[in-house]
Design a protein around this motif. Structure first.
Motif: not given
Length: 283
Positions: A179-182, A206-216, A277-283
């Motif tokens: 979802a982050i990539v999309r 989990r902090r590392l995963k969050l930081e990676e997503a944040h960076r992307k 609120i609207p929701l965006l579902i990503l595959r």
């Protein structure tokens, strides 16, 4: 993948779906297709009535039922055309430039599957014509679309206004990373402040995963606020959404057979049912 497809059925959410699809088409610079599916009703002319009425009466009744079904089908076709024409006029006034009308017979999901290769985003209402707008339920079409197709789904839950921020429900799993990539690669939400929220224990992993997503996301130009909040997923996301006045929520969906598990009895199901609120579902 070029078109935004808005699924219009004449229900109370059709105008909201149209508004949301016009916004998405503007954001993504894509043509808009307003689609209405004429789903065939269960046939009732093959009932065996011979045990209760005479043969002659039965044949006469069957003839009347066939004529009634034909009339009903014709009226449904005309109604669908009017629904699409009204939606087109509404979309044009809302600023859509490229609008195509599409009326197809058959199952909605099968029709969307036929169009998948040329589809960039699907916009649907939380409930269809079989439910009231206030009903706390998910239309079966949402689960089926998510289980069958591999395109993002924007779910309208009520009156739609262009969001000024959005939140990503992130858990560090593969679906969330996809979802982050999309999101990072799409112009749909670009320019909106992003809240990246992870519920649960703040372990080093989990902090590392969050930081990676944040960076992307930041690398693609997003302004991101990232948080790990202790607690269970649904209460954490709900409270954060309310306290930060989030206007759109994005989340990943599991692939293939796990999609059903993802919707039925899950936190995501609760979010869709209760969300205002609207929701965006990503595959």
């Amino acid at each position: 993948m070029t078109n935004i497809i808005a699924c219009i059925d004449g229900s109370s959410l059709s105008e909201c779906v149209t508004t949301a699809s016009v916004w998405a088409a503007k954001q993504m610079g894509s043509p808009l297709t307003l689609m209405h599916s004429l789903e065939k009703e269960a046939a009732r002319t093959d009932e065996d009535l011979s045990g209760s009425i005479g043969l002659g009466s039965r044949e006469h009744l069957l003839e009347e039922l066939v004529a009634l079904d034909a009339k009903r089908a014709k009226l449904a076709l005309e109604h669908g055309k009017l629904v699409l024409e009204n939606a087109k006029e509404f979309a044009h006034k809302a600023g859509a430039k490229q609008i195509e009308l599409l009326q197809r017979h058959g199952d909605l999901v099968e029709n969307l599957l036929d169009l998948e290769e040329e589809t960039r985003l699907i916009v649907v209402g939380r409930c269809g014509s079989g439910h009231t707008q206030s009903a706390h339920t998910i239309g079966s079409h949402i689960e089926r679309v998510a289980r069958t197709l591999h395109r993002p789904i924007l779910i309208s839950v009520g009156q739609f206004k262009a969001p000024t921020n959005f939140m990503i429900a992130y858990d560090g799993r593969e679906a969330a990373d996809n979802a982050i990539v999309r999101i990072a690669q799409s112009p749909l939400l670009l320019g909106l402040p992003c809240h990246l929220v992870m519920a649960g224990e703040a372990t080093p992993e989990r902090r590392l995963k969050l930081e990676e997503a944040h960076r992307k996301l930041e690398e693609e130009g997003f302004d991101v606020t990232a948080s790990i909040i202790p607690g269970k997923i649904y209460p954490v996301l709900t409270q954060y959404r309310e306290e930060n006045q989030i206007e759109l929520m994005a989340m990943g969906a599991y692939a293939h057979s796990k999609v059903r598990q993802f919707f039925v009895g899950s936190n995501t199901s609760k979010m869709i049912i209760e969300s205002d609120i609207p929701l965006l579902i990503l595959r």
